[in-house]
Design a protein around this motif. Structure first.
Motif, short mmCIF file in Angstrom:
data_model
loop_
_atom_site.label_atom_id
_atom_site.label_comp_id
_atom_site.label_asym_id
_atom_site.label_seq_id
_atom_site.Cartn_x
_atom_site.Cartn_y
_atom_site.Cartn_z
N ASP A 172 -11.03 11.91 17.98
CA ASP A 172 -11.15 11.80 16.47
C ASP A 172 -12.35 10.50 16.35
N LEU A 173 -12.43 9.65 17.25
CA LEU A 173 -13.57 9.00 17.23
C LEU A 173 -13.04 7.48 16.26
N PRO A 174 -12.74 7.53 16.31
CA PRO A 174 -11.92 6.34 15.05
C PRO A 174 -12.73 4.93 15.25
N CYS A 207 -13.84 11.64 13.27
CA CYS A 207 -14.37 12.45 12.66
C CYS A 207 -14.11 13.13 11.53
N SER A 208 -12.73 12.63 10.95
CA SER A 208 -11.51 13.12 10.08
C SER A 208 -12.57 12.95 9.11
N ARG A 209 -12.56 11.54 8.55
CA ARG A 209 -13.65 10.98 7.74
C ARG A 209 -14.96 11.62 7.45
N GLN A 210 -15.58 12.47 8.22
CA GLN A 210 -16.66 12.48 8.52
C GLN A 210 -16.32 14.51 7.98
N HIS A 231 -7.07 -12.37 21.05
CA HIS A 231 -5.88 -12.73 19.97
C HIS A 231 -5.69 -12.24 19.90
N SER A 232 -5.25 -10.38 20.15
CA SER A 232 -4.48 -9.64 19.48
C SER A 232 -3.40 -8.70 21.10
N PRO A 233 -2.54 -8.79 20.75
CA PRO A 233 -1.60 -7.81 22.10
C PRO A 233 -2.04 -6.71 22.00
N GLY A 234 -2.97 -6.63 23.23
CA GLY A 234 -2.68 -5.21 24.18
C GLY A 234 -4.34 -4.93 24.15
N ILE A 235 -4.63 -4.52 24.99
CA ILE A 235 -6.27 -4.30 25.33
C ILE A 235 -6.72 -3.22 24.53
N LYS A 236 -7.85 -2.74 23.30
CA LYS A 236 -7.87 -1.67 22.03
C LYS A 236 -9.22 -1.27 21.91
N PHE A 237 -10.49 -0.51 22.01
CA PHE A 237 -11.35 -0.69 22.01
C PHE A 237 -13.04 -0.20 20.51
N ALA A 238 -13.33 -1.10 20.23
CA ALA A 238 -13.67 -1.12 19.05
C ALA A 238 -15.24 -0.62 19.74
N LYS A 239 -15.20 0.45 17.90
CA LYS A 239 -17.27 1.26 18.49
C LYS A 239 -18.26 0.36 17.97
N LEU A 240 -18.61 0.53 18.73
CA LEU A 240 -20.82 0.16 18.72
C LEU A 240 -20.92 0.47 17.23
N PRO A 241 -21.44 -0.30 16.70
CA PRO A 241 -22.77 0.00 15.78
C PRO A 241 -24.37 0.64 16.48
N SER A 293 -23.45 15.18 21.58
CA SER A 293 -23.29 13.50 21.05
C SER A 293 -22.43 12.84 22.10
N LEU A 294 -22.48 11.36 21.67
CA LEU A 294 -22.78 10.10 22.74
C LEU A 294 -22.19 8.63 21.61
N VAL A 295 -20.93 8.28 22.15
CA VAL A 295 -19.78 7.64 21.23
C VAL A 295 -19.89 6.24 22.02
N VAL A 296 -19.99 4.97 21.57
CA VAL A 296 -19.85 4.23 22.94
C VAL A 296 -18.62 2.78 22.30
N TYR A 297 -17.57 1.69 22.75
CA TYR A 297 -16.79 1.92 22.30
C TYR A 297 -16.60 -0.37 23.64
N ARG A 298 -15.95 -1.14 22.67
CA ARG A 298 -16.42 -1.95 23.60
C ARG A 298 -14.60 -2.51 23.54
N ALA A 299 -14.16 -2.61 25.06
CA ALA A 299 -13.06 -3.42 24.55
C ALA A 299 -12.74 -5.24 24.40
N PHE A 300 -11.83 -5.09 23.83
CA PHE A 300 -11.98 -5.94 23.23
C PHE A 300 -9.58 -6.52 23.27
N HIS A 301 -9.50 -8.21 23.60
CA HIS A 301 -8.07 -8.20 23.56
C HIS A 301 -8.12 -10.33 23.84
#
Length: 1428
Positions: free
Chosen positions: A793-795, A1397-1400, A866-876, A856-864
């Motif tokens: 879904d590429l959130p 994708c759902s928002r698109q 100050h928040s619990p757990g590892i998450k990935f944020a989509k790069l612009p 298509s190609l989508v890139v995420y960056r990992a972060f953690h």
């Protein structure tokens, strides 16, 4: 000619920094056991671009190092007028808030969302609809300004000239009590609450006698917030300076009690100089007032002053000028009187505050446009508009400042428009006109620290005001001059050399002033774009390039940027053109891999870093080449590559290679084919494993035999994916050197917390399944430590499941039964490439690459953080360009690629990913994110591999689809960590105009700089006395100063970018216009000749202005460019130029153009048409305008010009009669700054930009009923950009698109503009009617159905031109209303590709279209805009 729609897109973001502030924004301030805290974040505003940087501290070569990492950036629908940080009052639990203001009276309070790594508005404040506040005005000359109380008690917004909105800070305890129990801040063990503001209370300053506020600030060391206002005491203008209004400014200090709504006046000061412009609060109390030539200090009951220029003092009263009727001519008397009093300050115009003020000896400063920041309690750093850095030292007695002293640093750099302190020993110099720098400001031994750390007070009673402590007396100052120009700074930063500037300043009264500056990091910037030109260099065949590296027909964009000593010629491309070393024709090649080999048991040598073997995959076989060693090839210039053959060769040459890599520190080479893989030591095969041994009994799709599909290497592990959907994990044994299965191990992470599941340095396996589930397993235990659902879904943020099972499961036990929408997945961690990486945090956050089945190609960056757990944020990223309609996209990692510099130590290295395929793209890792650059390499790239050998240092190999193997390096002297590949060549002067002379392949520059004064031409006697007085005064003033602005014409050689010829213009001559003109040679009277020969020339337009009372005239200069002499005996020779003709005209030459081989000259209100006879210009036609002409644009036999008030006019030339015939005109009152054209087949669009940054588009239509039979231009649309566009380049052919909707041979041309903020904007035609209709509907859906950054409305921003009156640079419209739907907003449309994708799908349904249709249309437009 009929109309057509167009799309506007900002193809290059703004680079000039307008605002910056430090703040503990992403996390509250927390002290460690040692008493130190992490540095604050750096918040930067670049016009409409908001960026947040984190400061990464560490050590480099044993010295402290600091780097800036980009946490995120957001494009805002509005220009940031001011930026402020409201401090959190409770350390450890409350983060700071960011305040942004926008025209005309809007303010947004931002907080940080740790779950999404993004900004979120905590409150929005809108004051524009209240007519009582605005006084009926719809626009104002100055935007709103936000200021904050230093103790975080409240904030204020000064707006509309006389209104102040006061906003109290909410108590954190009250805010926490209002939070729901499910809120993360209420349930977290370590609470983090953002600073929040309450409702605004608006104070009408007019009731207090305050009007036209120029600046405001909160003062330190008061129990209640105290607001200091700098305002005009009455209506004033410069013509009344000698009528009692020279001291028309005043100060007033108001105590703010928002709860009681009481604002008593504490103290006030009147009769301040009229040029007082800025307030600087002093930490010990009071404030500094910066005037143009004075520095004043005021507090309650005390004051002091310092004059920094002799112009602050009153001069003598001049004798009245008396014209003797019979003694001499009036002009002669006026000239003699002017020479006597040219530099005299009239006593009636001198400020009263300068009386008795001490003089700063040795300085003659102009403080207009000064930025400042405190280095200590009594040391203020000043950055002047000239780029000089100065120190203002305060001598205090207790808490009162008694004396001021200016200390020079000897440093000159890009003029800083905003300064801040993102750390105890860090200084950030943000520049609008050049590069910005992060600098260490260490205090010398024996001196006080540079600045105290920012520690918010707990409350009013417990706050810790900044006190000044006495320091021992020191010796008098000794200044050591040093040069810190842009080129030295860039060399020291990029090439890892240190540059230090010591200010050998002694103490001033009570505080040491000895600081040491060292550049730690740099943010590159283009700077204000004054002019643009396109250079089409003569290409060479890469096969015969002999190492020149230039590809065929790659145009360059030349930009005149910067000012003063930082003035530069910027060379830009929107794609990377590699430096080709050698070219080898190969057919049927489908892949290439370069591998290293380090024989086991041997000591490491630098030669082992080079690649030893090259594997080239063909359709049914593999070639093996030996890649190391060899001398330069005389023909190709590359290294010798020898093919290996024979029965002893252990590589498999009879099968196609799928992948190749190394294990066990490059001592084992692994060759992977579809049938299995081989393990080799050099060319000797040690182990061969068939695919049947990896997955016995498994079958591929439709019962086909199982084969290997892909491979991934991570020493010592090898992960293989089979066609059956299984995956096999293997590991190399360091004792035997063989590769075997990973042994299963018991559970190791059972019950561990998610944030600690993947420790630093661990090796992980990432698996994407057909149902959209992504899992991360830790090696060697194969324990699942992270999992997320529905990644397809590429959130915006990938969030792990609430409960992650740590059960060990073999990957073979869960086969994939269907084609996964995720075709390729990569999880990579790259080293920092911004110079020497600090010891702590030397690696950037991991990046997740997802390549989907729709190409298509989508890139995420990992972060953690100050928040619990590892998450990935989509790069612009430019996601529409990363979406390819053709298969073949493959990801290739590269590390340490460098450009081919002559000195390897001066070569910057890069790492990232290369995306091969039909549209190859570079993804450069920079500051924790990615920067995308397309690669123009003559078509598709089917194979890629990094390559390093003696003849190609840290280069790469690219296989083109046409059957060519190119060994390349990155382009030399080019920065790839910018939005476009950038070269900046410093000229040491302000580049006013730039052009490209095609026949000689030279760049022509028109520059101005401060140089030694020269005698002006003598004026003839008998002229007007006022004009003679102005001329003599200007000449005498320049002689007294010893310097004046001088201009010259330069010829610059591309490649070396060195000046090969220059011509100095007359003294006092101002450069205005430049054009590379190919003029047709005519007869002596301008008649056409049968031969119709053309001569390439360079035309220059200038102005000779000496004051308001002197008539301004201009000159048209025509230069010839002579080729370099061919006589070898002369040695090294360069092209040169000569002045062929000069002509005086009655006005400043604001524009030059060529139409039908004749020269068009615009001066004053007149436009002349000149024919070239071979020796002179012969006027053949003219057109008289209404007001001053500001710009010209031509296409074929048509001419467009814009003027200072009356909009755009359309003319036609008649070749036979040589006439300029008015055709049509826009009758709106618009101040036009630039003009251009947009062409779509047979449709012409005329484009102009006005003084407030609004683009307008017209067409010539005779059949429209309201166009007065074509006498009025048909308005097609208008769009407000917010940036001043000073130059438009037309005639740029759009790149080839999919061909949909275009007929063969259709000409599509766009216009490209440069803005004052360092951005590039494009206006391109949209020919496909279906795509246009779909995008128009999508634009409306995005405006209404999408949440925008900071809560700003894009439609309101694009229509701001409707609110700006003509006296503020806007315009009034005449006739039918504008049709905004004919001009698409590409910046808004591009945001659609970054949505989930759902928002698109939801937005596509709302727009009455499909997701594939919309993404395909955006992809076509993204490819079409690659025209440079």
């Amino acid at each position: 000619m009929t109309s057509q729609p167009a799309i506007y897109k900002q193809v290059h973001p703004c680079t000039g920094i307008t605002q910056c502030v430090e703040a503990f924004f992403t996390c509250p301030i927390r002290k460690s056991a040692s008493g130190e805290s992490a540095p604050p974040d750096l918040i930067v505003a670049r016009s409409n671009l908001l960026q947040i940087y984190s400061v990464r501290l560490g050590l480099a070569a044993g010295a402290p190092a600091a780097k800036l990492d980009l946490l995120g950036e957001w494009t805002l629908w509005g220009i940031v007028e001011s930026l402020s940080a409201l401090r959190g009052r409770f350390a450890g639990i409350q983060s700071d808030a960011i305040l942004l203001t926008f025209r005309e009276a809007k303010m947004v309070v931002l907080a940080w969302d740790d779950d999404t790594q993004s900004i979120k508005p905590s409150s929005l404040h809108y004051f524009e609809d209240d007519l009582e506040l605005s006084g009926g005005h719809c626009a104002f000359s100055h935007g709103p300004r936000a200021i904050s109380d230093p103790q975080g008690r409240c904030a204020a917004v000064v707006m509309m000239g006389r209104q102040v909105a006061l906003l109290p800070a909410m108590d954190p305890e009250v805010l926490e009590a209002r939070l729901p129990r499910s809120h993360p801040a209420a349930t977290a063990q370590t609470r983090t609450l953002p600073t929040t503001l309450g409702n605004a209370c608006v104070l009408d300053l007019a009731k207090l006698g305050v009007r036209r506020v120029r600046d405001a600030a909160f003062l330190h060391r008061y129990n209640e917030p105290v607001l200091l206002l700098l305002h005009e005491a009455g209506a004033d203008w410069v013509g009344r300076a000698r009528r009692g209004r020279k001291d028309g400014m005043a100060l007033v200090a108001l105590s703010v009690n928002i709860a009681a709504k009481r604002y008593p006046r504490l103290w006030a000061v009147d009769k301040l100089p009229a040029d007082a412009m800025q307030l600087v609060p002093v930490r010990s109390g009071g404030a500094l007032v910066l005037c143009q030539h004075l520095i004043l200090f005021y507090t309650q009951g005390a004051s002091c002053s310092l004059a920094v220029s002799a112009k602050a003092y009153a001069g003598i009263n001049p004798v009245m000028l008396d014209f003797a009727e019979h003694a001499e001519a009036p002009s002669t008397s006026a000239r003699r009187h002017a020479e006597k009093y040219a530099t005299n300050m009239h006593p009636e115009a001198a400020p009263a505050a300068a009386t008795g003020a001490p003089r700063a000896e040795g300085f003659d400063l102009d403080l207009a446009g000064t930025a400042s920041v405190w280095l200590s309690n009594a040391a203020l750093l000043l950055s002047l508009a000239s780029g000089d850095l100065l120190m203002l030292m305060l001598q205090q007695e207790g808490s009162v400042v008694r004396r001021l002293k200016v200390v020079g640093t000897g440093i000159n750099t890009s003029p800083a428009t905003a300064l801040c302190r993102p750390g105890a020993q860090l200084l950030f110099l943000g520049s609008f006109s050049g590069d910005s720098f992060l600098v260490h400001t260490n205090a010398e031994e024996g001196a006080k620290p540079a600045a105290p750390q920012i520690v918010p007070a707990q409350d009013t009673e417990q706050r810790d005001p900044v006190e000044s402590e006495p320091a021992p007396e020191a010796k008098r100052q000794r200044m050591a001059a040093s040069s810190l120009d842009a080129e030295d700074l860039e060399v020291s930063l990029i090439y890892h050399t240190s540059f230090t500037s010591d200010t050998l300043a002694a103490s001033v009264g009570s505080q040491a002033s000895k600081f040491k500056f060292k550049v730690a990091d740099m943010l590159p910037s283009i700077g204000p774009v004054r002019d643009l030109a396109v250079a089409s260099l003569a290409g060479s065949n890469p096969a015969n390039s002999k190492g020149t590296g230039e590809a065929r027909h790659h145009p360059l964009l030349l930009a005149a940027v910067g000012s003063g000593k930082q003035g530069s010629l910027a060379v830009l491309r929107c794609s990377v053109v590699p430096h080709v070393i050698t070219h080898v024709p190969l057919q049927g090649v489908q892949g290439v891999w370069a591998v290293r080999y380090w024989p086991q048991g041997l000591d490491w040598e630098p030669a082992f870093e080079q690649h030893a073997y090259l594997l080239i995959a063909e359709e049914h076989s593999t070639r093996i080449l030996q890649a190391g060693g060899g001398d330069d090839d005389e023909e190709g210039g590359g290294g010798q590559l020898g093919q290996l053959e024979g029965p002893d060769l252990g590589f498999d040459t009879r099968r196609k290679t799928l992948a190749a890599g190394t294990l066990l520190n490059d001592s084992r080479i692994v060759q992977v084919c579809a049938e299995g893989f081989k393990v080799l030591a050099g060319t000797t095969c040690l182990q061969e494993v068939a695919v049947e041994a990896l997955a016995p009994g498994s079958a591929g799709p439709s019962g086909a035999p199982t084969s290997l599909a892909s491979a991934s290497f991570c020493d010592p592990y090898l992960l293989l994916r089979l066609s059956s959907g299984h995956a096999v994990l293997l590991c190399a044994n360091p004792d035997t050197g063989e590769v075997g299965f990973v042994e299963e191990a018991p559970l190791a992470l059972h019950g561990a917390e998610t944030q600690d599941a993947v420790p630093r340095g661990a090796t992980s396996v990432l698996v994407c399944r057909a149902n959209g589930v992504m899992e991360v397993f830790e090696l060697p235990l194969m324990a699942r430590v992270w999992a997320a659902d529905d990644v397809t879904d590429l959130p915006q943020t990938l969030v792990p499941r609430d409960e992650v099972s740590s059960a060990v499961s073999g990957l073979l036990s869960r086969p994939v039964t269907a084609a996964s929408p995720v075709v390729e997945v990569r999880l990579e961690c790259f080293a920092s490439s911004e110079g020497p990486a600090p010891s702590t945090g030397c690696c950037n956050p991991p990046l997740l690459f997802l390549r989907l089945s729709d190409h298509s190609l989508v890139v995420y960056r990992a972060f953690h953080r100050h928040s619990p757990g590892i998450k990935f944020a989509k790069l612009p990223l430019n996601l529409p360009l990363l979406r390819s309609r053709a298969p073949g996209m493959v990801l290739h990692r590269f590390d340490g690629l460098a450009s081919g510099e002559a000195d390897p130590t001066r070569s910057k290295t890069y790492c990232g990913m290369f995306v091969s395929g039909l549209q190859p793209v570079w993804l450069i890792v920079s500051r924790g994110g990615l920067i995308m650059h397309p690669m123009d390499c003559d078509g598709a790239v089917v194979g890629f591999s990094p390559f390093h050998n003696p003849n190609c240092s840290h280069g790469f190999i690219a296989l083109s689809a046409t059957g060519a193997l190119r060994i390349c390096q990155l382009p030399t002297k080019t920065r790839l960590d910018t939005a476009w590949p950038l070269q900046k060549h410093n000229q040491g002067a302000t580049v006013q105009q730039v052009a490209f002379h095609q026949p000689s392949q030279l760049c022509v520059l028109l520059v101005s700089q401060e140089g030694p004064s020269r005698p002006h031409l003598p004026e003839e006697d008998g002229g007007n006395p006022q004009a003679s007085y102005a001329y003599a005064a200007a000449s005498a003033a320049a002689k007294h100063r010893g310097t004046e602005r001088s201009a010259e014409v330069r010829l610059v050689q591309p490649g070396t970018w060195q000046t090969v010829w220059r011509q100095l213009l007359e003294a006092g001559e101002l450069p205005l216009s430049l054009h590379s003109a190919a003029l047709r040679v005519c007869g002596e009277q301008g008649q056409l000749l049968p031969s119709a020969e053309t001569e390439p020339l360079v035309a220059v337009g200038t102005a000779l202005g000496y004051g308001e009372d002197h008539p301004c005239i201009g000159r048209v200069l025509v230069f010839r460019v002579k080729p370099a002499p061919q006589d070898a005996a002369q040695g090294l020779a360069f092209p040169s130029g000569e002045l062929a003709y000069s002509r005086l005209v009655q006005g400043p030459v604001n524009g030059l153009a060529v139409v039908e081989g004749t020269l068009v000259v615009a001066y004053g209100t007149r436009i002349d048409l000149y024919a070239w006879t071979g020796a002179r210009l012969q006027r053949v036609a003219f057109h008289e305008g209404i007001v001053e002409v500001t710009c010209l644009a031509t296409i074929k036999s048509f001419l467009m010009y814009g003027d200072a008030l009356k909009g755009l006019s359309f003319l036609a030339t008649q070749q036979g009669s040589r006439q300029l015939v008015p055709v049509s005109k826009d009758y709106s009152k618009v101040d036009v700054s630039a003009a251009g054209t947009v062409v779509a087949g047979g449709k012409l669009g005329m484009v102009c930009s006005d003084a407030v940054g609004t683009l307008r588009m017209f067409a010539y239509a005779t059949a429209h009923p309201q166009m007065w039979r074509g006498k009025r231009l048909l308005p097609l649309g208008t769009l407000h950009t917010g940036h001043f566009i000073g130059s438009l380049v037309s005639g740029l052919r759009l790149a080839s698109r999919s061909g949909k909707g275009l007929s063969k041979g259709t000409v599509m041309q766009a216009a490209l503009g440069g803005t004052s903020g360092g951005a590039l904007v494009a206006l391109a035609p949209v020919e496909d009617d279906a795509s246009r209709t779909a995008l128009q509907a999508l634009q409306q859906a995005l405006v209404k159905g999408q949440v925008h950054s900071c809560g700003l409305n894009p439609k309101a921003f694009r229509r701001r031109h409707q609110k700006v009156p003509s006296d503020l640079g806007g315009g009034s419209l005449v006739g039918i209303p504008w049709k905004e739907q004919n001009m698409l907003d590409g910046d808004l449309l591009w945001s659609y590709a970054s949505l989930s994708c759902s928002r698109q799908l939801a937005l596509a349904a709302s727009a009455g279209s499909t997701r594939e249709t919309l993404l395909g249309a955006l992809h076509d437009l993204a490819c079409a805009l690659l025209f440079i």
